[in-house]
Enzyme design. Structure first.
Site, PDB file in Angstrom:
ATOM      1  N   VAL A  35       0.809  -1.220   0.000  1.00 27.23           N
ATOM      2  CA  VAL A  35       0.000   0.000   0.000  1.00 27.23           C
ATOM      3  C   VAL A  35       0.846   1.276   0.000  1.00 27.23           C
ATOM      4  CG1 VAL A  35      -2.011  -1.081   1.077  1.00 27.23           C
ATOM      5  CG2 VAL A  35      -0.248   0.004   2.526  1.00 27.23           C
ATOM      6  N   TYR A 130       2.063   5.420  15.572  1.00 25.79           N
ATOM      7  CA  TYR A 130       0.883   4.591  15.328  1.00 25.79           C
ATOM      8  C   TYR A 130      -0.393   5.342  15.714  1.00 25.79           C
ATOM      9  CZ  TYR A 130      -2.212   0.518  15.450  1.00 25.79           C
ATOM     10  OH  TYR A 130      -3.246  -0.370  15.243  1.00 25.79           O
ATOM     11  N   LYS A 134      -3.462   6.467  13.215  1.00 25.17           N
ATOM     12  CA  LYS A 134      -4.834   5.989  13.389  1.00 25.17           C
ATOM     13  C   LYS A 134      -5.809   7.134  13.642  1.00 25.17           C
ATOM     14  CE  LYS A 134      -4.209   1.626  12.652  1.00 25.17           C
ATOM     15  NZ  LYS A 134      -4.848   0.972  11.483  1.00 25.17           N
TER      16      LYS A 134
END
Length: 224
Positions: A35, A130, A134
């Site tokens: 991705v 992270y 998110k």
């Protein structure tokens, strides 16, 4: 069902599980995709169309992270996690939405985020990159929902808490940390902090629901 992943071994395992559950080889397929590479995401969309003739549902779950306190975090590690978790989701939504708009498909997208973006869990931290990625996924979901609702496309996000996944159980420290810094993080990680650990299946069932007609009137929402 098309499993899109850079890991051929994980895909083979998943295909085997699906076949055991009664999915024929004609109803599941694997497409290798990274991705972080936009051309591979575009090729994934073409692969789905060529294999099954339509692309109606998207679930984005590609993610990575490792551990370092924010004051020890190398910028290169921060950027790598953002590239996979957030920009990877953007690339996927971008090209899948183009396909759905062109084909006039009132599709559904469910992006996987995380409640760590706004909850102080775990107590020790250790993954600012992270959490930032998110939190970005949640905002991306809301904006995509605004833009795509005129085409009948629903975009929502599911934000799980901590789970005992293969990735979570095998995450390591940022390689550049000293042995002392790594030991400090290992000690913090080992402190019990949850009353319960949700199973992967408990999250998967919610994701499945978000891809059905149960959510025909819902878009831009985050299920925590």
């Amino acid at each position: 069902v098309v499993l899109a992943s850079f890991s051929e071994s994980e895909a083979e395992n998943a295909l085997g599980l699906l076949e055991e559950c009664g999915f024929s080889q004609n109803s599941v397929a694997y497409c290798k995709v990274d991705v972080t590479k936009e051309d591979e995401v575009e090729e994934m969309v073409r692969f789905v169309d060529k294999t099954f003739g339509s692309l109606d549902i998207l679930v984005t779950a590609a993610a990575t992270w490792n551990y370092a306190h924010i004051y020890d975090m190398p910028e290169v590690e921060f950027k790598k996690v953002i590239d996979v978790n957030l920009i990877g989701a953007f690339r996927t939504v971008k090209h899948v939405s183009r396909y759905m708009i062109e084909k006039k498909i009132p599709g559904k997208m469910t992006l996987i985020s995380s409640n760590c973006a706004w909850l102080p869990y775990p107590v020790f931290g250790g993954y600012a990159h992270y959490a930032a990625s998110k939190g970005g996924v949640v905002s991306l979901t809301i904006e995509a929902a605004k833009e795509l609702k005129r085409f009948g496309i629903k975009v929502n996000t599911v934000a799980p808490g901590g789970m005992a996944t293969a990735g979570a159980m095998n995450n390591l420290m940022v390689p550049s940390l000293t042995e002392e810094q790594q030991d400090e993080l290992f000690e913090e990680i080992s402190i019990p902090q949850l009353d319960e650990i949700k199973s992967v299946d408990s999250v998967a069932r919610v994701v499945y629901m978000m891809c059905t007609d149960f959510v025909d009137g819902i878009t831009g929402e985050c299920v925590t």
